[in-house]
Design a protein around this motif. Structure first.
Motif, PDB file in Angstrom:
ATOM      1  N   TYR A   6      25.290-105.588  33.412  1.00 51.60           N
ATOM      2  CA  TYR A   6      24.014-104.881  33.485  1.00 51.60           C
ATOM      3  C   TYR A   6      22.844-105.609  32.831  1.00 51.60           C
ATOM      4  N   ASN A   7      23.084-106.715  32.160  1.00 55.45           N
ATOM      5  CA  ASN A   7      21.977-107.415  31.517  1.00 55.45           C
ATOM      6  C   ASN A   7      21.077-108.094  32.552  1.00 55.45           C
ATOM      7  N   ILE A   8      19.765-107.927  32.384  1.00 57.05           N
ATOM      8  CA  ILE A   8      18.804-108.543  33.308  1.00 57.05           C
ATOM      9  C   ILE A   8      17.909-109.550  32.591  1.00 57.05           C
ATOM     10  N   ASP A   9      18.121-109.720  31.294  1.00 61.04           N
ATOM     11  CA  ASP A   9      17.282-110.611  30.488  1.00 61.04           C
ATOM     12  C   ASP A   9      18.103-111.834  30.084  1.00 61.04           C
ATOM     13  N   GLN A  10      17.879-112.951  30.760  1.00 59.32           N
ATOM     14  CA  GLN A  10      18.668-114.153  30.505  1.00 59.32           C
ATOM     15  C   GLN A  10      18.342-114.803  29.164  1.00 59.32           C
ATOM     16  N   SER A  11      17.241-114.414  28.557  1.00 58.40           N
ATOM     17  CA  SER A  11      16.846-115.034  27.288  1.00 58.40           C
ATOM     18  C   SER A  11      17.677-114.547  26.112  1.00 58.40           C
ATOM     19  N   ILE A  12      18.481-113.500  26.305  1.00 57.06           N
ATOM     20  CA  ILE A  12      19.240-112.939  25.183  1.00 57.06           C
ATOM     21  C   ILE A  12      20.722-113.302  25.250  1.00 57.06           C
ATOM     22  N   ILE A  13      21.088-114.230  26.146  1.00 55.53           N
ATOM     23  CA  ILE A  13      22.479-114.656  26.222  1.00 55.53           C
ATOM     24  C   ILE A  13      22.577-116.141  25.884  1.00 55.53           C
ATOM     25  N   ASN A  14      23.760-116.555  25.406  1.00 52.80           N
ATOM     26  CA  ASN A  14      23.963-117.959  25.052  1.00 52.80           C
ATOM     27  C   ASN A  14      24.530-118.728  26.239  1.00 52.80           C
ATOM     28  N   GLN A  15      24.891-119.984  26.011  1.00 54.60           N
ATOM     29  CA  GLN A  15      25.354-120.837  27.101  1.00 54.60           C
ATOM     30  C   GLN A  15      26.697-120.399  27.667  1.00 54.60           C
ATOM     31  N   ASN A  16      27.423-119.567  26.911  1.00 53.00           N
ATOM     32  CA  ASN A  16      28.706-119.055  27.396  1.00 53.00           C
ATOM     33  C   ASN A  16      28.563-117.737  28.148  1.00 53.00           C
ATOM     34  N   PRO A  22      22.658-111.531  16.154  1.00 47.78           N
ATOM     35  CA  PRO A  22      22.577-110.106  16.492  1.00 47.78           C
ATOM     36  C   PRO A  22      21.420-109.739  17.418  1.00 47.78           C
ATOM     37  N   ASP A  23      20.430-110.649  17.556  1.00 47.28           N
ATOM     38  CA  ASP A  23      19.190-110.273  18.244  1.00 47.28           C
ATOM     39  C   ASP A  23      19.422-109.894  19.701  1.00 47.28           C
ATOM     40  N   GLY A  24      20.224-110.684  20.404  1.00 46.22           N
ATOM     41  CA  GLY A  24      20.469-110.394  21.807  1.00 46.22           C
ATOM     42  C   GLY A  24      21.157-109.058  22.011  1.00 46.22           C
ATOM     43  N   ALA A  25      22.123-108.771  21.145  1.00 45.80           N
ATOM     44  CA  ALA A  25      22.833-107.496  21.243  1.00 45.80           C
ATOM     45  C   ALA A  25      21.890-106.326  20.977  1.00 45.80           C
ATOM     46  N   ASP A  26      21.018-106.481  19.974  1.00 44.92           N
ATOM     47  CA  ASP A  26      20.066-105.406  19.655  1.00 44.92           C
ATOM     48  C   ASP A  26      19.117-105.150  20.826  1.00 44.92           C
ATOM     49  N   ILE A  27      18.628-106.222  21.436  1.00 43.97           N
ATOM     50  CA  ILE A  27      17.697-106.072  22.556  1.00 43.97           C
ATOM     51  C   ILE A  27      18.387-105.388  23.733  1.00 43.97           C
ATOM     52  N   PHE A  28      19.618-105.803  24.035  1.00 44.04           N
ATOM     53  CA  PHE A  28      20.335-105.206  25.164  1.00 44.04           C
ATOM     54  C   PHE A  28      20.610-103.724  24.921  1.00 44.04           C
ATOM     55  N   ILE A  29      21.012-103.373  23.712  1.00 39.54           N
ATOM     56  CA  ILE A  29      21.270-101.965  23.396  1.00 39.54           C
ATOM     57  C   ILE A  29      20.006-101.139  23.586  1.00 39.54           C
ATOM     58  N   ASN A  30      18.885-101.648  23.099  1.00 38.85           N
ATOM     59  CA  ASN A  30      17.619-100.921  23.248  1.00 38.85           C
ATOM     60  C   ASN A  30      17.225-100.794  24.718  1.00 38.85           C
ATOM     61  N   GLN A  31      17.463-101.840  25.498  1.00 38.82           N
ATOM     62  CA  GLN A  31      17.138-101.781  26.923  1.00 38.82           C
ATOM     63  C   GLN A  31      17.967-100.714  27.633  1.00 38.82           C
ATOM     64  N   VAL A  32      19.243-100.645  27.288  1.00 40.72           N
ATOM     65  CA  VAL A  32      20.113 -99.642  27.918  1.00 40.72           C
ATOM     66  C   VAL A  32      19.670 -98.236  27.547  1.00 40.72           C
ATOM     67  N   LEU A  33      19.453 -97.997  26.265  1.00 42.61           N
ATOM     68  CA  LEU A  33      19.127 -96.648  25.803  1.00 42.61           C
ATOM     69  C   LEU A  33      17.713 -96.228  26.194  1.00 42.61           C
ATOM     70  N   ASN A  34      16.853 -97.199  26.525  1.00 40.84           N
ATOM     71  CA  ASN A  34      15.505 -96.887  27.014  1.00 40.84           C
ATOM     72  C   ASN A  34      15.444 -96.880  28.539  1.00 40.84           C
ATOM     73  N   ASN A  35      16.642 -96.906  29.177  1.00 43.69           N
ATOM     74  CA  ASN A  35      16.751 -96.852  30.641  1.00 43.69           C
ATOM     75  C   ASN A  35      16.006 -97.997  31.324  1.00 43.69           C
ATOM     76  N   GLU A  36      16.079 -99.186  30.727  1.00 46.40           N
ATOM     77  CA  GLU A  36      15.438-100.362  31.306  1.00 46.40           C
ATOM     78  C   GLU A  36      16.430-101.224  32.083  1.00 46.40           C
ATOM     79  N   LEU A  39      22.079 -99.311  34.257  1.00 55.23           N
ATOM     80  CA  LEU A  39      23.154 -98.490  33.700  1.00 55.23           C
ATOM     81  C   LEU A  39      22.642 -97.071  33.478  1.00 55.23           C
ATOM     82  N   ASN A  40      23.247 -96.118  34.158  1.00 51.05           N
ATOM     83  CA  ASN A  40      22.781 -94.737  34.119  1.00 51.05           C
ATOM     84  C   ASN A  40      23.341 -93.990  32.916  1.00 51.05           C
TER      85      ASN A  40
END
Length: 304
Positions: A6-16, A22-36, A39-40
């Motif tokens: 469900y991630n749509i922001d490539q800037s928050i993932i590493n080469q793997n 922690p920053d990428g995980a925090d951003i993704f969690i906020n995106q999910v919970l803000n319905n961005e 993921l329903n």
């Protein structure tokens, strides 16, 4: 795994392809919970993300715990070699009552809670009872029994118990068929890395026998689980609502070897999830007692 779907922001993932911690995980969690993301809300994955955020906050938050406790002990053991004895202990703890009352005047936040430097002082009452009985048999073997129950009720300034004061289940001194923090709460399937709650019930039975010299053996049965009660958790699978929830007491059975070095005992226990409340009711009893299904525990000295 969820972010890979469900991630749509490539800037928050590493080469793997994993979230940057922690920053990428925090951003993704906020995106999910803000319905961005796509993921329903209401789906299991959405609930998992929400649970991860809650767990992170619980594990990393600051707590201010000021209170007092009293412990009463009765022990009939005459010395550490005595294997025919009983122990009974009660513990009662009250936290935050006087402290929050004294500070309530000018330290209330917008939720009418006492707050100091962005920290909410904890407020709860906790009670525990622990009973241990050892019976020395005529052949020198020992039958050992333990019963434990504890509950911590938040109120006033708190709606949950601080992580360091909560209960967990599993591990080498508890229900040995589960690793520490991996049992419960209730019938939930240990969805968090550290599963804890504010109510615990546990029973342990152990038959200890001599094998040869300083080598001893044991057969054991462990019962127990943890639940949430009167706190901020509303998931029915995690909460204790009535006596029927006692059907969620997990059962672990197994055997062990113990070597007595005189000044300490080295212990290896092998346990099986005999009754697993996290499974469907029709499939909770375990039938495949093979070693590849076992949980191995190494401990120092006896569990009780």
């Amino acid at each position: 795994y969820i972010s890979s779907l469900y991630n749509i922001d490539q800037s928050i993932i590493n080469q793997n392809g994993d979230l940057i911690i922690p920053d990428g995980a925090d951003i993704f969690i906020n995106q999910v919970l803000n319905n961005e993301t796509s993921l329903n809300s209401g789906t299991d994955f959405y609930k998992s993300v929400s649970s991860i955020l809650e767990r992170k906050e619980r594990l990393t938050e600051n707590n201010l715990i000021i209170g007092s406790s009293i412990t009463l002990n009765r022990n009939t053991q005459e010395n550490f070699l005595d294997e025919n004895f009983s122990q009974l202990s009660f513990k009662f703890e009250m936290v935050g009552n006087l402290f929050n009352a004294l500070l309530r005047g000018g330290n209330l936040n917008s939720n009418n809670k006492v707050e100091i430097s962005n920290i909410l002082p904890s407020q709860y009452t906790k009670a525990e009872i622990n009973y241990i009985k050892h019976i020395l048999l005529n052949n020198g073997d020992v039958f050992a029994f333990r019963a434990f129950s504890g509950i911590a009720i938040p109120y006033g300034n708190s709606n949950y118990i601080p992580f360091t004061r909560s209960y967990y289940a599993g591990g080498s001194n508890d229900n040995r068929a589960w690793k520490a923090y991996k049992l419960g709460p209730g019938s939930s399937n240990n969805i968090n890395e550290f599963n804890e709650a504010n109510l615990k019930i546990a029973f342990n039975l152990e038959y200890r026998n001599k094998i040869s010299g300083n080598l001893n053996g044991a057969f054991f049965v462990d019962f127990g689980n943890i639940w949430n009660v009167n706190d901020n958790v509303e998931d029915d699978s995690m909460t204790f609502n009535n006596l029927s929830d006692l059907s969620e007491l997990a059962i672990g059975t197994g055997f062990g070897l113990r070597y007595d070095f005189n000044f300490f005992v080295l212990r290896l226990d092998t346990a099986f999830k005999t009754y697993n409340p996290a499974k469907e009711k029709s499939n909770r009893w375990f039938k495949d007692f093979s070693l590849n299904k076992a949980v191995f525990n190494i401990g120092i000295n006896y569990p009780f």
